[in-house]
Design a protein around this motif. Structure first.
Motif, PDB file in Angstrom:
ATOM      1  N   ILE A 110       0.873  -1.116  -0.086  1.00 12.88           N
ATOM      2  CA  ILE A 110       0.080  -0.064   0.115  1.00 12.88           C
ATOM      3  C   ILE A 110       0.967   1.037   0.048  1.00 12.88           C
ATOM      4  O   ILE A 110       1.888   1.359   0.763  1.00 12.88           O
ATOM      5  N   PRO A 111       0.806   2.082  -0.907  1.00 13.44           N
ATOM      6  CA  PRO A 111       1.825   3.257  -1.040  1.00 13.44           C
ATOM      7  C   PRO A 111       1.179   4.318   0.231  1.00 13.44           C
ATOM      8  O   PRO A 111       0.013   4.442   0.328  1.00 13.44           O
ATOM      9  N   VAL A 112       2.307   4.537   0.877  1.00 14.41           N
ATOM     10  CA  VAL A 112       2.054   5.745   1.812  1.00 14.41           C
ATOM     11  C   VAL A 112       2.026   7.253   1.459  1.00 14.41           C
ATOM     12  O   VAL A 112       3.054   7.549   0.675  1.00 14.41           O
ATOM     13  N   ALA A 113       0.961   7.879   1.653  1.00  9.91           N
ATOM     14  CA  ALA A 113       0.946   9.349   1.296  1.00  9.91           C
ATOM     15  C   ALA A 113       0.817  10.210   2.647  1.00  9.91           C
ATOM     16  O   ALA A 113      -0.488   9.831   3.319  1.00  9.91           O
ATOM     17  N   ILE A 114       1.716  10.736   3.134  1.00 11.25           N
ATOM     18  CA  ILE A 114       1.649  11.600   4.473  1.00 11.25           C
ATOM     19  C   ILE A 114       1.407  13.122   4.481  1.00 11.25           C
ATOM     20  O   ILE A 114       2.158  13.572   3.165  1.00 11.25           O
ATOM     21  N   ALA A 115       0.405  13.461   5.175  1.00 15.82           N
ATOM     22  CA  ALA A 115       0.578  15.090   5.416  1.00 15.82           C
ATOM     23  C   ALA A 115       0.484  15.527   6.779  1.00 15.82           C
ATOM     24  O   ALA A 115       0.286  14.679   7.858  1.00 15.82           O
ATOM     25  N   VAL A 116       0.941  16.630   7.016  1.00 16.41           N
ATOM     26  CA  VAL A 116       0.932  17.057   8.323  1.00 16.41           C
ATOM     27  C   VAL A 116      -0.048  18.181   8.354  1.00 16.41           C
ATOM     28  O   VAL A 116      -0.257  18.890   7.417  1.00 16.41           O
ATOM     29  N   ILE A 117      -0.771  18.501   9.724  1.00 19.15           N
ATOM     30  CA  ILE A 117      -1.543  19.689   9.913  1.00 19.15           C
ATOM     31  C   ILE A 117      -1.414  20.336  11.205  1.00 19.15           C
ATOM     32  O   ILE A 117      -0.946  19.403  12.069  1.00 19.15           O
ATOM     33  N   ASP A 118      -1.463  21.543  11.429  1.00 15.42           N
ATOM     34  CA  ASP A 118      -1.347  22.287  12.625  1.00 15.42           C
ATOM     35  C   ASP A 118      -2.683  22.345  13.059  1.00 15.42           C
ATOM     36  O   ASP A 118      -3.371  23.484  12.863  1.00 15.42           O
ATOM     37  N   ILE A 119      -3.198  21.394  13.913  1.00 15.08           N
ATOM     38  CA  ILE A 119      -4.466  21.506  14.668  1.00 15.08           C
ATOM     39  C   ILE A 119      -4.747  22.778  15.397  1.00 15.08           C
ATOM     40  O   ILE A 119      -5.492  23.422  15.378  1.00 15.08           O
ATOM     41  N   GLN A 120      -3.603  22.986  16.048  1.00 15.21           N
ATOM     42  CA  GLN A 120      -3.772  24.112  17.154  1.00 15.21           C
ATOM     43  C   GLN A 120      -3.967  25.336  16.305  1.00 15.21           C
ATOM     44  O   GLN A 120      -4.962  26.357  16.759  1.00 15.21           O
ATOM     45  N   GLN A 121      -3.284  25.667  15.200  1.00 17.24           N
ATOM     46  CA  GLN A 121      -3.444  26.963  14.453  1.00 17.24           C
ATOM     47  C   GLN A 121      -4.941  26.932  13.833  1.00 17.24           C
ATOM     48  O   GLN A 121      -5.642  27.998  13.879  1.00 17.24           O
ATOM     49  N   GLY A 149     -14.328  15.895   8.873  1.00 17.45           N
ATOM     50  CA  GLY A 149     -15.097  15.673   7.621  1.00 17.45           C
ATOM     51  C   GLY A 149     -14.135  16.581   6.636  1.00 17.45           C
ATOM     52  O   GLY A 149     -13.990  16.061   5.356  1.00 17.45           O
ATOM     53  N   VAL A 150     -13.561  17.905   6.838  1.00 21.73           N
ATOM     54  CA  VAL A 150     -12.678  18.447   5.942  1.00 21.73           C
ATOM     55  C   VAL A 150     -11.535  17.680   5.487  1.00 21.73           C
ATOM     56  O   VAL A 150     -11.169  17.226   4.456  1.00 21.73           O
ATOM     57  N   LEU A 151     -11.066  17.153   6.662  1.00 19.61           N
ATOM     58  CA  LEU A 151      -9.696  16.453   6.586  1.00 19.61           C
ATOM     59  C   LEU A 151      -9.883  15.016   5.815  1.00 19.61           C
ATOM     60  O   LEU A 151      -9.059  14.587   4.836  1.00 19.61           O
ATOM     61  N   THR A 152     -11.170  14.539   5.935  1.00 22.24           N
ATOM     62  CA  THR A 152     -11.524  13.323   5.258  1.00 22.24           C
ATOM     63  C   THR A 152     -11.616  13.578   3.702  1.00 22.24           C
ATOM     64  O   THR A 152     -11.112  12.785   2.979  1.00 22.24           O
ATOM     65  N   ASP A 153     -12.097  14.793   3.374  1.00 21.43           N
ATOM     66  CA  ASP A 153     -12.190  15.224   1.875  1.00 21.43           C
ATOM     67  C   ASP A 153     -10.903  15.342   1.561  1.00 21.43           C
ATOM     68  O   ASP A 153     -10.419  15.015   0.420  1.00 21.43           O
ATOM     69  N   ILE A 154     -10.024  15.963   2.173  1.00 19.61           N
ATOM     70  CA  ILE A 154      -8.700  16.433   1.559  1.00 19.61           C
ATOM     71  C   ILE A 154      -7.942  15.098   1.437  1.00 19.61           C
ATOM     72  O   ILE A 154      -7.265  14.814   0.354  1.00 19.61           O
ATOM     73  N   ALA A 155      -8.235  13.962   2.373  1.00 18.54           N
ATOM     74  CA  ALA A 155      -7.453  12.742   2.384  1.00 18.54           C
ATOM     75  C   ALA A 155      -7.894  11.882   1.033  1.00 18.54           C
ATOM     76  O   ALA A 155      -7.117  11.549   0.270  1.00 18.54           O
ATOM     77  N   LYS A 156      -9.147  12.074   0.887  1.00 21.67           N
ATOM     78  CA  LYS A 156      -9.714  11.278  -0.414  1.00 21.67           C
ATOM     79  C   LYS A 156      -9.273  12.066  -1.845  1.00 21.67           C
ATOM     80  O   LYS A 156      -8.667  11.188  -2.639  1.00 21.67           O
ATOM     81  N   GLN A 157      -9.312  13.425  -1.856  1.00 21.17           N
ATOM     82  CA  GLN A 157      -8.689  14.304  -2.929  1.00 21.17           C
ATOM     83  C   GLN A 157      -7.432  13.998  -3.246  1.00 21.17           C
ATOM     84  O   GLN A 157      -6.790  13.892  -4.537  1.00 21.17           O
ATOM     85  N   ARG A 158      -6.432  13.788  -2.162  1.00 22.21           N
ATOM     86  CA  ARG A 158      -4.967  13.808  -2.457  1.00 22.21           C
ATOM     87  C   ARG A 158      -4.517  12.244  -2.328  1.00 22.21           C
ATOM     88  O   ARG A 158      -3.327  12.005  -2.201  1.00 22.21           O
ATOM     89  N   SER A 159      -5.382  11.396  -2.122  1.00 17.45           N
ATOM     90  CA  SER A 159      -4.921   9.861  -1.902  1.00 17.45           C
ATOM     91  C   SER A 159      -4.068   9.725  -0.699  1.00 17.45           C
ATOM     92  O   SER A 159      -3.060   9.153  -0.724  1.00 17.45           O
ATOM     93  N   LEU A 160      -4.444  10.496   0.381  1.00 20.10           N
ATOM     94  CA  LEU A 160      -3.647  10.502   1.660  1.00 20.10           C
ATOM     95  C   LEU A 160      -4.011   9.341   2.379  1.00 20.10           C
ATOM     96  O   LEU A 160      -5.104   8.960   2.472  1.00 20.10           O
ATOM     97  N   THR A 161      -2.853   8.477   3.060  1.00 16.88           N
ATOM     98  CA  THR A 161      -3.133   7.466   3.819  1.00 16.88           C
ATOM     99  C   THR A 161      -2.930   7.802   5.101  1.00 16.88           C
ATOM    100  O   THR A 161      -3.315   7.025   6.143  1.00 16.88           O
ATOM    101  N   LEU A 162      -2.308   9.255   5.695  1.00 15.88           N
ATOM    102  CA  LEU A 162      -1.993   9.254   6.885  1.00 15.88           C
ATOM    103  C   LEU A 162      -1.864  10.838   6.948  1.00 15.88           C
ATOM    104  O   LEU A 162      -1.172  11.635   6.299  1.00 15.88           O
ATOM    105  N   ILE A 163      -2.573  11.469   8.076  1.00 18.88           N
ATOM    106  CA  ILE A 163      -2.405  12.929   8.314  1.00 18.88           C
ATOM    107  C   ILE A 163      -1.901  12.944   9.606  1.00 18.88           C
ATOM    108  O   ILE A 163      -2.746  12.411  10.621  1.00 18.88           O
ATOM    109  N   LEU A 164      -0.880  13.599  10.116  1.00 21.92           N
ATOM    110  CA  LEU A 164      -0.275  13.666  11.491  1.00 21.92           C
ATOM    111  C   LEU A 164      -0.344  15.173  11.929  1.00 21.92           C
ATOM    112  O   LEU A 164      -0.026  16.045  11.063  1.00 21.92           O
ATOM    113  N   ASP A 165      -0.576  15.203  13.461  1.00 18.94           N
ATOM    114  CA  ASP A 165      -0.585  16.544  13.878  1.00 18.94           C
ATOM    115  C   ASP A 165       0.870  17.038  13.940  1.00 18.94           C
ATOM    116  O   ASP A 165       1.777  16.287  14.116  1.00 18.94           O
TER     117      ASP A 165
END
Length: 194
Positions: A38-49, A143-159
């Motif tokens: 399974i290809p790994v596609a990662i993104a990070v997000i600043d939840i506090q911001q 919900g927004v993160l789920t949409d972004i993950a689907k659009q960009r084929s992300l498998t992991l979003i980290l804080d």
């Protein structure tokens, strides 16, 4: 020293998790074949911001602050009235019998206790309203993160706080903030009851 060792181990485990290929077994009759990669596609997000800068979160804080100011003014007014009663009671002490003075003092104490209880109740209701409002923000963000993950084929979003280092291209905070502001521009919180 001990904390440094744990932190180094945690960083090593995170690096291993990122670098190691992810495999997921596929149900097959023949278990001797290798698992599918399974290809790994990662993104990070600043939840506090996002929780600080989103328009919905700002609306929650503004409403709580406004309600808090209103109720603090009301409580301060009631406290001042009780202080005046206490002052008048002290002045009447010489003219009242011991029983009458004790009764009035007891009534005043009960009113002060009631005011303290009301104040605590309002404080708890404001906290609950804040938590409910921020819960709506968090739910919309999911919900927004789920949409972004689907659009960009992300498998992991980290804080971002859990990631010691990442390239700017992995950061989706701005897109998530924009999506959240579009999806949930404001939140109306419940007003405390007195």
């Amino acid at each position: 020293m001990k904390h440094l060792r744990y932190r180094q181990m945690a960083l090593a485990m995170m690096a291993f998790a990122v670098l190691a290929p992810v495999t997921a077994p596929i149900a097959r009759a023949d278990t001797t074949q290798p698992a599918q990669q399974i290809p790994v596609a990662i993104a990070v997000i600043d939840i506090q911001q996002i929780l600080r800068d989103s328009s919905a979160a700002k609306s929650v804080r503004a409403q709580v602050d406004k309600q808090k100011d209103t109720y603090q003014a009301q409580i301060a007014q009631q406290e001042n009235a009780l202080r005046d009663v206490d002052k008048k009671l002290a002045e009447q002490r010489a003219t009242l019998s011991a029983d009458d003075f004790a009764k009035k003092q007891d009534q005043l104490r009960q009113q002060m206790d009631q005011l303290r209880q009301n104040s605590e109740k309002l404080k708890q209701q404001l906290e609950d309203a804040f938590n409910a409002g921020m819960g709506q923000v968090s739910q919309a963000l999911a919900g927004v993160l789920t949409d972004i993950a689907k659009q960009r084929s992300l498998t992991l979003i980290l804080d971002k706080r859990a990631v010691p280092l990442s390239a700017n291209g992995f950061d989706i905070t701005a897109d998530a903030l924009k999506g959240l502001n579009a999806k949930l521009p404001s939140v109306t919180i419940p007003k405390p009851t007195q």
